[in-house]
Design an enzyme around this catalytic site. Structure first.
Site, PDB file in Angstrom:
ATOM      1  N   CYS A 248      70.100  55.821  88.252  1.00 49.02           N
ATOM      2  CA  CYS A 248      70.855  56.295  89.422  1.00 49.02           C
ATOM      3  C   CYS A 248      70.043  56.234  90.709  1.00 49.02           C
ATOM      4  CB  CYS A 248      71.352  57.721  89.196  1.00 49.02           C
ATOM      5  SG  CYS A 248      72.642  57.799  87.965  1.00 49.02           S
TER       6      CYS A 248
HETATM    7  N1  COA Z   1      87.619  69.095  78.179  1.00 48.67           N
HETATM    8  C1  COA Z   1      87.728  70.428  77.953  1.00 48.67           C
HETATM    9  N2  COA Z   1      86.685  71.212  77.629  1.00 48.67           N
HETATM   10  C2  COA Z   1      85.478  70.628  77.507  1.00 48.67           C
HETATM   11  C3  COA Z   1      85.294  69.238  77.712  1.00 48.67           C
HETATM   12  C4  COA Z   1      86.430  68.478  78.055  1.00 48.67           C
HETATM   13  N3  COA Z   1      86.349  67.156  78.283  1.00 48.67           N
HETATM   14  N4  COA Z   1      83.997  68.929  77.526  1.00 48.67           N
HETATM   15  C5  COA Z   1      83.366  70.087  77.220  1.00 48.67           C
HETATM   16  N5  COA Z   1      84.269  71.108  77.203  1.00 48.67           N
HETATM   17  C6  COA Z   1      84.015  72.521  76.882  1.00 48.67           C
HETATM   18  C7  COA Z   1      82.931  72.676  75.842  1.00 48.67           C
HETATM   19  O1  COA Z   1      83.472  72.585  74.543  1.00 48.67           O
HETATM   20  C8  COA Z   1      82.395  74.043  76.152  1.00 48.67           C
HETATM   21  O2  COA Z   1      83.249  75.003  75.607  1.00 48.67           O
HETATM   22  P1  COA Z   1      82.660  76.393  75.018  1.00 48.67           P
HETATM   23  O3  COA Z   1      82.033  77.075  76.204  1.00 48.67           O
HETATM   24  O4  COA Z   1      83.882  77.060  74.490  1.00 48.67           O
HETATM   25  O5  COA Z   1      81.656  75.989  73.982  1.00 48.67           O
HETATM   26  C9  COA Z   1      82.528  74.143  77.678  1.00 48.67           C
HETATM   27  O6  COA Z   1      83.518  73.174  78.045  1.00 48.67           O
HETATM   28  C10 COA Z   1      81.261  73.870  78.423  1.00 48.67           C
HETATM   29  O7  COA Z   1      80.704  72.623  77.973  1.00 48.67           O
HETATM   30  P2  COA Z   1      79.428  72.011  78.598  1.00 48.67           P
HETATM   31  O8  COA Z   1      79.141  70.675  77.984  1.00 48.67           O
HETATM   32  O9  COA Z   1      78.314  73.013  78.551  1.00 48.67           O
HETATM   33  O10 COA Z   1      79.933  71.763  80.090  1.00 48.67           O
HETATM   34  P3  COA Z   1      79.170  71.867  81.463  1.00 48.67           P
HETATM   35  O11 COA Z   1      79.684  73.020  82.210  1.00 48.67           O
HETATM   36  O12 COA Z   1      77.699  71.723  81.282  1.00 48.67           O
HETATM   37  O13 COA Z   1      79.691  70.566  82.220  1.00 48.67           O
HETATM   38  C11 COA Z   1      78.906  68.361  82.764  1.00 48.67           C
HETATM   39  C12 COA Z   1      79.454  69.285  81.665  1.00 48.67           C
HETATM   40  C13 COA Z   1      78.603  67.023  82.123  1.00 48.67           C
HETATM   41  C14 COA Z   1      79.976  68.184  83.820  1.00 48.67           C
HETATM   42  C15 COA Z   1      77.659  68.987  83.403  1.00 48.67           C
HETATM   43  O14 COA Z   1      76.760  69.408  82.423  1.00 48.67           O
HETATM   44  C16 COA Z   1      76.917  68.031  84.316  1.00 48.67           C
HETATM   45  O15 COA Z   1      77.478  67.490  85.245  1.00 48.67           O
HETATM   46  N6  COA Z   1      75.619  67.862  84.096  1.00 48.67           N
HETATM   47  C17 COA Z   1      74.786  66.996  84.909  1.00 48.67           C
HETATM   48  C18 COA Z   1      75.221  65.623  84.658  1.00 48.67           C
HETATM   49  C19 COA Z   1      74.501  64.630  85.467  1.00 48.67           C
HETATM   50  O16 COA Z   1      74.317  64.763  86.642  1.00 48.67           O
HETATM   51  N7  COA Z   1      74.077  63.588  84.846  1.00 48.67           N
HETATM   52  C20 COA Z   1      73.391  62.607  85.529  1.00 48.67           C
HETATM   53  C21 COA Z   1      73.891  61.323  85.104  1.00 48.67           C
HETATM   54  S1  COA Z   1      73.183  60.205  86.157  1.00 48.67           S
END
Ligand code: COA
Length: 373
Positions: A156
């Site tokens: 990125c």
């Molecule tokens: N739809 C509905 N629910 C979902 C889901 C989806 N697609 N994906 C995950 N969930 C649920 C999970 O099951 C979890 O439920 P629980 O609390 O009951 O266990 C909850 O949502 C939280 O999941 P989590 O994976 O911890 O989500 P998050 O709040 O961390 O958000 C991202 C996920 C990916 C958006 C976030 O972690 C993020 O943006 N991280 C940085 C990513 C990034 O910048 N990457 C760089 C790439 S260059």
């Protein structure tokens, strides 16, 4: 040493806008089909049932509302869930080169330059469609540019690392003008069957033309004040695709040949890293954060950007100070911060400062301080 300016930017936006709702409908169809097909194994506990995704979750967790894709039909087909990008013959312009040529044309036009003024082309992105010949050399030929070209990959952060490389080449006299191009087809390395990440990425290509300040004539010029790059190894964003894959006869982990991340860890570790990086960069240049008019941040997650801006400014950033484009484009990897720059710099007044910053896999962080001329 020559002073260096960004004299033109360009943006290629793919034709297919895909909403969260459309993406989730395809994912949920896949889940329903999987659970129906495997009902017996699920009932006796041999297999875990898959869980549906939700458009509300996606927008709340990431800020993303839609993305643009090079192909939507293959992605939205619940039996396939992979973009359909037919192979081209070696005599045709390759897909990434085509995106880059389109964006480069805009940057050259904005700068009032032609191919004859450019003598270096960098294609910098997360995923290159082949190891060689370099996509950049294909672009160089398509645009009829004399000189030299090379590809680079810093995930990125590729755009800011490319901009520093271009700036150094111009400052020291090895190039008069350089095109830095970021053709990202993130949809081709995204696992659209993974509930945790199927919504993250979009496709786009950006272009930046840099040249010597003394001879630049464009209406909108941004002087490159300083660049700062940093890398710290982490496995939390990883893709094991590569030329050694064919040597693993069992191909035991096919899904790790796609984008895989520990999203929570990335969030927790990268935000402070980037916040400190920008604070240190501004301090080293005797610039108070309050005097920065605009932050063009990497566009991965809205909360991440809000947190980083808060760390740097000591308060929440106004929408106009840290423009958001990930709602429309999703995470377009190296192109994201440059899309923000492309769409949000022409209104700046002479002398105003901005910071372009990218961050991501590696980990890698880059920041470029720019001053409107
Ligand atoms: N739809 C509905 N629910 C979902 C889901 C989806 N697609 N994906 C995950 N969930 C649920 C999970 O099951 C979890 O439920 P629980 O609390 O009951 O266990 C909850 O949502 C939280 O999941 P989590 O994976 O911890 O989500 P998050 O709040 O961390 O958000 C991202 C996920 C990916 C958006 C976030 O972690 C993020 O943006 N991280 C940085 C990513 C990034 O910048 N990457 C760089 C790439 S260059």
């Amino acid at each position: 040493m020559h002073k260096v300016v960004i004299s033109g930017t360009g943006l290629f936006t793919p034709p297919n806008a895909v909403s969260n709702e459309a993406l989730v409908a395809a994912f949920n169809q896949y889940v329903t089909d999987f659970n129906t097909r495997n009902a017996e194994q699920i009932a006796c506990g041999e297999l875990a049932a898959l869980t549906h995704s939700s458009a509300e979750f996606i927008e709340k967790a990431s800020g993303i509302k839609q993305r643009y894709l090079m192909d939507a039909s293959g992605v939205l087909d619940s039996e396939r869930m992979v973009p359909l990008l037919p192979p081209r013959s070696n005599d045709e312009l390759s897909v990434q080169a085509e995106m880059a040529v389109a964006a480069a044309g805009q940057a050259l036009a904005k700068a009032g330059r032609t191919a004859a003024d450019v003598d270096m082309v960098i294609v910098a992105c997360s995923n290159l469609q082949r190891p060689y010949p370099a996509v950049s050399i294909e672009v160089q030929q398509a645009l009829a540019i004399n000189g030299f070209a090379f590809d680079m990959n810093v995930a990125c952060s590729s755009a800011t690392f490319g901009i520093q490389t271009a700036t150094n080449a111009i400052a020291t006299g090895s190039a008069r003008a350089v095109l830095v191009l970021n053709p990202e087809i993130c949809s081709a390395h995204l696992n659209f069957r993974d509930r945790d990440s199927h919504f993250i990425f979009g496709d786009a290509c950006t272009a930046v033309l840099l040249e010597r300040a003394e001879s630049a004539t464009a209406a909108n010029l941004l002087e490159v004040v300083d660049c700062k790059l940093a890398t710290v190894f982490s496995n939390n964003i990883r893709n094991n695709f590569g030329f050694l894959n064919r040597c693993d006869e069992g191909n035991s982990e096919p899904l790790d040949k796609l984008f895989v991340q520990q999203g929570r860890k990335v969030f927790k570790e990268v935000c402070p890293l980037v916040g400190e990086h920008i604070v240190a960069h501004l301090a080293a240049n005797d610039i108070a954060a309050a005097n920065v008019r605009r932050f063009w941040l990497h566009q991965a997650n809205l909360s991440m950007n809000q947190l980083i801006a808060r760390r740097v400014l000591g308060r929440d950033a106004a929408a106009d100070e840290a423009p958001v484009i990930l709602d429309r484009y999703a995470n377009t990897s190296s192109a994201g911060s440059v899309i923000a720059l492309h769409l949000h710099h022409e209104d700046m007044a002479t002398g105003e400062l901005g910071v372009l910053s990218s961050f991501g896999a590696g980990y890698s962080v880059g920041s470029v301080i720019l001053r409107k001329c």
